[in-house]
Design an enzyme around this catalytic site. Structure first.
Site, PDB file in Angstrom:
ATOM      1  CB  CYS B 137      -0.943   0.012   1.198  1.00  0.00           C
ATOM      2  SG  CYS B 137      -2.234  -1.218   1.036  1.00  0.00           S
ATOM      3  CG  HIS B 138       0.531   3.753   2.045  1.00  0.00           C
ATOM      4  ND1 HIS B 138      -0.406   2.991   2.691  1.00  0.00           N
ATOM      5  CD2 HIS B 138      -0.152   4.632   1.285  1.00  0.00           C
ATOM      6  CE1 HIS B 138      -1.614   3.420   2.345  1.00  0.00           C
ATOM      7  NE2 HIS B 138      -1.484   4.397   1.494  1.00  0.00           N
TER       8      HIS B 138
END
Lengths: 419, 173
Positions: B137-138
């Protein structure tokens, strides 16, 4: 034209109006003196009202067929698409309607930024508008969770986890929002309840927004105070209603284009996969209208810092009327601000693009530059430019430059092509 | 007149008493409205999960669902344990010894919540710069002990409360 003078013609009308002055209100809305130079950027208030009503009507219909349960929600949305009469149409109007709503609200906000509509005496209109915008984002997020696809589930997980960044009580707040120890059936249930509530809160705020607007009256492209009613104004009906109606028709053509020809282009294909709490999709992105804020969140290498800057980027707008120190409203007469305005628009668009790209390499660097500039625009550029800028002469009235060739002969031309 | 205003009279007492009782009453009504959103008894009843670990080979891992969240159970090889313990605590954003993340005498079993401490995604195994887990995701990188090494996540992946019921069964929760 003044509301005090209004007397209903019929006896029944008079009887009703004496008990509930609703006909007086109708007369006020009809005769409401409006600046005669409003351009098409001023038609988005009406367009937004249309968007809100469309979302409420289609939403009520969808709720008749949708089941808010983790095991059944995904299937019930497919049921709407395949079995319910015109279900596909109603759902596509609702899902694309959210995007069209945001498209319209962004144009509405940019118009306000260009023509200084947020400035005294319209600060309260601006603040109510921002509250509507915040509720719109909440409603859009909650609605996106309801189909219970992969993007629904993981979007809900990421956004609710933003609150876990709050020191000490963060974890408890997140669990409280979930009603479980992860995003689960209780979460879906309450999201549905709140998704149904928020549009009516927005409707209430829209009434306050319009009420607050009708106290000072509309701002206008030259941004000056005008006498009402006067030769500078026209009655709202039929002049503005017909202009709004034409703009609305053009808007509806674009809207229908999305609904009938590319209904899924603004969505994400992963949301047609049922939610799976064990697998996160490789590339999570929010809907396009939230991308600039997502880019700001990711540009900060610290969890709490990212969350603070993301919320800060919205809340800074609430104090905008006091950060902009210029007394001149319209950017038409502000040669320096006008340039910074377009740099700001470019900055937000760039942040939006970075939000859609993976958070690495050059994208991350540009997202950081964009984030810093976003805040510089509000905290440094606006206060400083307001003091230093030499503004162009402002006309005494809307009619002035046209009829006397007065203050600024090139005004009409200058205004063309600007937002 | 001013003398009368300053004097605390019956009416002042009534105002204060009314506000106080009103505030307590509103508080008493608001609390159930807030607390009803916390996990209910059915959710709390799902609080433990028993897992059979007899089939897991060294170097392999399984993922089970506990309280709606994935839990990674990894049976680590001796090399992996050695690698996790060779890391200096100074290199860790959230310093924690590998020994403190496993049960004494059961060093090969790493049991942790498969939830990224950034925003709750499920990290992918055997990926990232530290050959442990990587969150897509990040971009948070975790090492073979599930400790955060690089990226926006602030903390190591959480170790849930768990115990060995016998040699082949772990009870989580």
């Amino acid at each position: 034209m003044s509301e005090q003078e209004y007397i209903p013609k019929s006896k029944a009308g008079k009887w009703l109006n004496d008990r509930l002055p609703i006909l007086t209100l109708g007369a006020h809305l009809t005769d409401y003196p409006t600046p005669k130079n409003l351009n098409y950027w001023w038609t988005f208030g009406g367009i937004l009202t249309f968007c809100l009503i469309t979302q409420i009507v289609t939403g009520i219909v969808l709720a008749m067929h949708y089941v808010a349960h983790a095991d059944l929600a995904f299937g019930s949305v497919e049921h709407i698409m395949r079995n319910v009469n015109y279900g596909w149409l109603i759902r596509y109007i609702h899902s694309n309607g959210a995007s069209m709503f945001f498209l319209a609200v962004y144009i509405h906000i940019l118009r306000s930024l260009f023509y200084g509509s947020y400035k005294s005496p319209r600060e309260v209109i601006w603040i109510i508008g921002l509250m509507i915008y915040l509720l719109m984002m909440a409603a859009a997020f909650l609605g996106y969770v309801l189909p219970w696809g992969q993007m629904s589930f993981w979007g809900a997980t990421v956004i609710t986890n933003l609150f876990s960044a709050i020191p000490l009580v963060g974890e408890s707040i997140t669990t409280w929002l979930w009603g479980a120890y992860s995003v689960d059936n209780p979460t879906l249930n309450r999201f549905f309840s709140l998704h149904y509530l928020i549009p009516f809160l927005i409707l209430g705020l829209v009434i306050l927004h319009i009420w607050a607007l009708h106290v000072p009256g509309n701002n206008n492209p030259v941004g000056i105070d005008i006498k009402k009613p006067s030769k500078d104004t026209v009655p709202f009906h039929p002049y503005i209603t017909i202009k709004d109606a034409f703009a609305l028709l053009v808007f509806m053509i674009i809207f229908a284009g999305f609904v009938f020809f590319t209904p899924n282009v603004l969505g994400h294909s992963d949301n047609y996969i049922p939610a799976n709490p064990l697998v996160t999709p490789a590339h999570i992105v929010p809907e396009w209208y939230l991308l600039p804020f997502y880019a700001i969140l990711r540009s900060v290498p610290d969890k709490l810092g990212g969350v603070i800057l993301m919320f800060g980027s919205i809340f800074i707008l609430f104090v905008l009327p006091w950060l902009d120190t210029s007394k001149v409203r319209s950017a038409v007469f502000r040669p320096i601000y006008r340039q910074f305005y377009w740099i700001f628009v470019f900055d937000v668009l760039m942040l939006g693009y970075m939000g859609a790209m993976p958070a690495e390499g050059i994208y991350l660097v540009l997202a950081r530059v964009g984030t810093i500039y976003y805040f510089l625009h509000f905290l440094v550029v606006l206060p400083v430019v307001g003091y230093l800028e030499k503004t162009d002469p402002v006309p005494m009235s809307i009619s002035d430059p046209v009829l006397t060739g007065g203050a600024e002969p090139s005004l009409a031309k200058k205004d063309n092509g600007k937002i | 007149m001013s003398k009368e205003e300053k004097k605390v009279n019956r009416r002042d007492f009534l105002y204060t008493a009314t506000y106080t009782v009103g505030a307590v009453g509103i508080g008493a009504v608001i609390w159930p409205m807030i607390d009803q959103m916390n996990p209910d008894k059915a959710q709390q009843a799902l609080a433990t999960t028993e897992v059979d670990i007899s089939q897991i080979e060294p170097g392999k891992s399984i993922t089970v669902l506990w309280r709606g969240k994935p839990v990674f159970l990894k049976r680590r090889t001796t090399e992996e344990i050695a690698e996790a313990r060779a890391v200096s605590l100074d290199d860790l954003p959230d310093p924690q010894k590998d020994e403190d993340r496993v049960k004494d005498g059961k060093d090969e079993w790493l049991v942790m919540l498969g939830v990224c401490t950034h925003l709750g995604c499920v990290p992918l195994k055997d990926k990232g710069d530290y050959k442990g887990w990587f969150c897509p995701c990040h971009g948070s990188h975790y090492d073979i002990s599930g400790r955060i090494r690089k990226g926006p996540a602030p903390k190591n992946m959480e170790i849930p409360k768990f115990e060995f019921v016998d040699n082949n069964t772990i009870k989580i929760g």
